[in-house]
Write a protein that holds these residues in place. Structure first.
Motif, PDB file in Angstrom:
ATOM      1  N   LEU A  32       0.955  -1.177  -0.123  1.00 30.87           N
ATOM      2  CA  LEU A  32      -0.018   0.047   0.084  1.00 30.87           C
ATOM      3  C   LEU A  32       1.022   1.204   0.104  1.00 30.87           C
ATOM      4  CD1 LEU A  32      -2.772  -1.087   2.577  1.00 30.87           C
ATOM      5  CD2 LEU A  32      -2.880  -1.002   0.101  1.00 30.87           C
ATOM      6  N   VAL A  33       0.566   2.107  -0.950  1.00 26.73           N
ATOM      7  CA  VAL A  33       1.316   3.446  -0.917  1.00 26.73           C
ATOM      8  C   VAL A  33       0.510   4.557  -1.019  1.00 26.73           C
ATOM      9  CG1 VAL A  33       3.302   2.180  -2.227  1.00 26.73           C
ATOM     10  CG2 VAL A  33       1.218   3.340  -3.659  1.00 26.73           C
ATOM     11  N   PRO A  34       1.268   5.670  -0.746  1.00 28.04           N
ATOM     12  CA  PRO A  34       0.200   6.867  -0.735  1.00 28.04           C
ATOM     13  C   PRO A  34      -0.322   7.408  -1.974  1.00 28.04           C
ATOM     14  CG  PRO A  34       2.239   7.206   0.520  1.00 28.04           C
ATOM     15  CD  PRO A  34       2.328   6.099  -0.087  1.00 28.04           C
ATOM     16  N   LYS A  35      -1.487   7.561  -2.176  1.00 26.75           N
ATOM     17  CA  LYS A  35      -1.994   8.227  -3.370  1.00 26.75           C
ATOM     18  C   LYS A  35      -0.983   9.428  -4.088  1.00 26.75           C
ATOM     19  CE  LYS A  35      -6.446   6.628  -3.282  1.00 26.75           C
ATOM     20  NZ  LYS A  35      -7.038   6.082  -4.448  1.00 26.75           N
ATOM     21  N   ARG A  36      -1.058   9.928  -4.936  1.00 28.18           N
ATOM     22  CA  ARG A  36      -0.265  11.126  -5.624  1.00 28.18           C
ATOM     23  C   ARG A  36      -0.863  12.260  -4.811  1.00 28.18           C
ATOM     24  NH1 ARG A  36       3.331  10.166  -9.891  1.00 28.18           N
ATOM     25  NH2 ARG A  36       2.975  12.052 -10.481  1.00 28.18           N
ATOM     26  N   ASP A  37      -1.831  12.385  -4.248  1.00 28.21           N
ATOM     27  CA  ASP A  37      -2.189  13.490  -3.424  1.00 28.21           C
ATOM     28  C   ASP A  37      -2.501  12.657  -2.019  1.00 28.21           C
ATOM     29  OD1 ASP A  37      -2.973  15.540  -1.897  1.00 28.21           O
ATOM     30  OD2 ASP A  37      -4.845  16.081  -3.135  1.00 28.21           O
ATOM     31  N   PRO A  38      -1.409  12.660  -1.187  1.00 28.51           N
ATOM     32  CA  PRO A  38      -1.403  11.757  -0.035  1.00 28.51           C
ATOM     33  C   PRO A  38      -2.704  12.240   0.984  1.00 28.51           C
ATOM     34  CG  PRO A  38       0.577  12.901  -0.147  1.00 28.51           C
ATOM     35  CD  PRO A  38      -0.118  13.221  -1.393  1.00 28.51           C
ATOM     36  N   GLY A  39      -3.220  13.389   0.714  1.00 27.15           N
ATOM     37  CA  GLY A  39      -4.522  13.672   1.678  1.00 27.15           C
ATOM     38  C   GLY A  39      -5.644  12.564   1.162  1.00 27.15           C
ATOM     39  N   PHE A  40      -5.546  11.835   0.109  1.00 27.74           N
ATOM     40  CA  PHE A  40      -6.652  11.027  -0.155  1.00 27.74           C
ATOM     41  C   PHE A  40      -6.572   9.627   0.189  1.00 27.74           C
ATOM     42  CE2 PHE A  40      -7.433  14.832  -2.849  1.00 27.74           C
ATOM     43  CZ  PHE A  40      -8.483  15.011  -2.716  1.00 27.74           C
ATOM     44  N   GLY A  41      -5.536   9.261   0.941  1.00 32.35           N
ATOM     45  CA  GLY A  41      -5.378   8.040   1.572  1.00 32.35           C
ATOM     46  C   GLY A  41      -4.284   6.898   0.679  1.00 32.35           C
ATOM     47  N   VAL A  42      -4.362   5.790   0.414  1.00 34.77           N
ATOM     48  CA  VAL A  42      -3.613   4.999   0.128  1.00 34.77           C
ATOM     49  C   VAL A  42      -4.198   4.363  -1.265  1.00 34.77           C
ATOM     50  CG1 VAL A  42      -2.588   4.583   2.175  1.00 34.77           C
ATOM     51  CG2 VAL A  42      -4.017   2.949   1.304  1.00 34.77           C
ATOM     52  N   THR A  43      -3.302   3.788  -2.249  1.00 33.80           N
ATOM     53  CA  THR A  43      -3.560   2.966  -3.214  1.00 33.80           C
ATOM     54  C   THR A  43      -2.756   1.608  -3.068  1.00 33.80           C
ATOM     55  OG1 THR A  43      -3.873   2.909  -5.522  1.00 33.80           O
ATOM     56  CG2 THR A  43      -1.975   3.663  -4.906  1.00 33.80           C
ATOM     57  N   ILE A  44      -2.920   0.771  -3.974  1.00 36.27           N
ATOM     58  CA  ILE A  44      -2.377  -0.720  -4.116  1.00 36.27           C
ATOM     59  C   ILE A  44      -1.239  -0.697  -5.191  1.00 36.27           C
ATOM     60  CG2 ILE A  44      -2.749  -2.891  -4.430  1.00 36.27           C
ATOM     61  CD1 ILE A  44      -5.821  -2.267  -3.661  1.00 36.27           C
ATOM     62  N   ASN A  45      -0.155  -1.227  -4.626  1.00 35.04           N
ATOM     63  CA  ASN A  45       0.988  -1.337  -5.718  1.00 35.04           C
ATOM     64  C   ASN A  45       0.710  -2.719  -6.267  1.00 35.04           C
ATOM     65  OD1 ASN A  45       3.299  -1.779  -7.017  1.00 35.04           O
ATOM     66  ND2 ASN A  45       4.663  -1.600  -5.463  1.00 35.04           N
ATOM     67  N   LEU A  46       0.239  -2.783  -7.608  1.00 28.66           N
ATOM     68  CA  LEU A  46      -0.312  -4.083  -8.246  1.00 28.66           C
ATOM     69  C   LEU A  46       0.875  -4.858  -8.547  1.00 28.66           C
ATOM     70  CD1 LEU A  46      -3.051  -2.462 -10.378  1.00 28.66           C
ATOM     71  CD2 LEU A  46      -3.269  -3.688  -8.472  1.00 28.66           C
ATOM     72  N   ALA A  47       1.920  -4.550  -8.514  1.00 28.32           N
ATOM     73  CA  ALA A  47       3.293  -5.171  -8.792  1.00 28.32           C
ATOM     74  C   ALA A  47       3.493  -6.232  -7.557  1.00 28.32           C
ATOM     75  CB  ALA A  47       4.541  -4.366  -9.104  1.00 28.32           C
ATOM     76  N   ARG A  48       3.283  -5.951  -6.252  1.00 30.04           N
ATOM     77  CA  ARG A  48       3.422  -6.855  -5.422  1.00 30.04           C
ATOM     78  C   ARG A  48       2.428  -7.828  -5.224  1.00 30.04           C
ATOM     79  NH1 ARG A  48       8.083  -6.620  -3.787  1.00 30.04           N
ATOM     80  NH2 ARG A  48       7.440  -7.452  -1.721  1.00 30.04           N
ATOM     81  N   PRO A  49       2.821  -9.125  -4.993  1.00 29.49           N
ATOM     82  CA  PRO A  49       1.780 -10.349  -5.037  1.00 29.49           C
ATOM     83  C   PRO A  49       0.697 -10.100  -4.174  1.00 29.49           C
ATOM     84  CG  PRO A  49       4.042 -11.056  -4.617  1.00 29.49           C
ATOM     85  CD  PRO A  49       3.993  -9.614  -4.694  1.00 29.49           C
ATOM     86  N   GLY A  50       0.809  -9.463  -2.965  1.00 32.53           N
ATOM     87  CA  GLY A  50      -0.373  -8.957  -1.898  1.00 32.53           C
ATOM     88  C   GLY A  50      -0.946  -8.015  -2.539  1.00 32.53           C
ATOM     89  N   GLY A  51      -0.595  -6.909  -3.189  1.00 31.74           N
ATOM     90  CA  GLY A  51      -1.356  -5.861  -3.919  1.00 31.74           C
ATOM     91  C   GLY A  51      -2.318  -6.409  -4.963  1.00 31.74           C
ATOM     92  N   LEU A  52      -1.486  -7.356  -5.822  1.00 34.02           N
ATOM     93  CA  LEU A  52      -2.294  -7.812  -6.941  1.00 34.02           C
ATOM     94  C   LEU A  52      -3.551  -8.702  -6.692  1.00 34.02           C
ATOM     95  CD1 LEU A  52      -2.731  -8.259  -9.892  1.00 34.02           C
ATOM     96  CD2 LEU A  52      -0.987 -10.158  -9.762  1.00 34.02           C
ATOM     97  N   ALA A  53      -3.303  -9.463  -5.427  1.00 35.99           N
ATOM     98  CA  ALA A  53      -4.300 -10.222  -4.607  1.00 35.99           C
ATOM     99  C   ALA A  53      -5.460  -9.409  -4.187  1.00 35.99           C
ATOM    100  CB  ALA A  53      -3.746 -11.232  -3.748  1.00 35.99           C
ATOM    101  N   LEU A  54      -4.964  -8.643  -3.517  1.00 36.33           N
ATOM    102  CA  LEU A  54      -5.971  -7.378  -3.057  1.00 36.33           C
ATOM    103  C   LEU A  54      -6.826  -6.706  -3.982  1.00 36.33           C
ATOM    104  CD1 LEU A  54      -7.070  -6.041  -0.585  1.00 36.33           C
ATOM    105  CD2 LEU A  54      -5.126  -4.389  -0.535  1.00 36.33           C
ATOM    106  N   GLY A  55      -6.093  -6.313  -5.117  1.00 35.38           N
ATOM    107  CA  GLY A  55      -6.560  -5.723  -6.161  1.00 35.38           C
ATOM    108  C   GLY A  55      -7.790  -6.605  -6.716  1.00 35.38           C
ATOM    109  N   LEU A  56      -7.496  -7.702  -7.273  1.00 37.70           N
ATOM    110  CA  LEU A  56      -8.387  -8.764  -7.804  1.00 37.70           C
ATOM    111  C   LEU A  56      -9.520  -9.068  -6.836  1.00 37.70           C
ATOM    112  CD1 LEU A  56      -5.863 -11.158  -9.353  1.00 37.70           C
ATOM    113  CD2 LEU A  56      -7.514  -9.417 -10.587  1.00 37.70           C
ATOM    114  N   ALA A  57      -9.088  -9.173  -5.585  1.00 38.84           N
ATOM    115  CA  ALA A  57     -10.494  -9.306  -4.577  1.00 38.84           C
ATOM    116  C   ALA A  57     -11.378  -8.264  -4.647  1.00 38.84           C
ATOM    117  CB  ALA A  57      -9.826  -9.676  -3.091  1.00 38.84           C
TER     118      ALA A  57
END
Length: 72
Positions: A32-57
Motif C-alpha cells: 500500500l502506497v500513498p496516493k499521488r495526493d497523500p491527503g486522499f489515502g492509499v492505493t495498491i501497488n499492483l506489482a506486489r503479490p499481496g497488492g495484486l491479490a487485494l486488487g483482484l479481490a
C-alpha cells in the motif's frame, strides 16, 4: 534508509502511475502506497503479490455485488 529512498523515488516516477490512479512498481517494496495526493489515502501497488491479490479481490467483490443486484 536506502529502501525508503528507493520506494520514494519509485513513487515519484510518473512512469509507475497509470492514469494517475493505478500504481505498479516492481522495485517498490510496499503493498500500500500513498496516493499521488497523500491527503486522499492509499492505493495498491499492483506489482506486489499481496497488492495484486487485494486488487483482484476488490474487482471480483464489486462484480459479485453487481451480479447479485442485477439478478434480483
Amino acid at each position: 534508509m536506502v529502501e525508503d529512498s528507493l520506494n520514494d523515488s519509485e513513487w515519484g516516477n510518473p512512469a509507475n502511475w497509470f492514469g494517475g490512479l493505478l500504481y505498479h512498481s516492481n522495485r517498490d517494496t510496499r503493498t500500500l502506497v500513498p496516493k499521488r495526493d497523500p491527503g486522499f489515502g492509499v492505493t495498491i501497488n499492483l506489482a506486489r503479490p499481496g497488492g495484486l491479490a487485494l486488487g483482484l479481490a476488490i474487482v471480483f467483490g464489486i462484480a459479485a455485488v453487481i451480479v447479485v443486484a442485477v439478478r434480483r
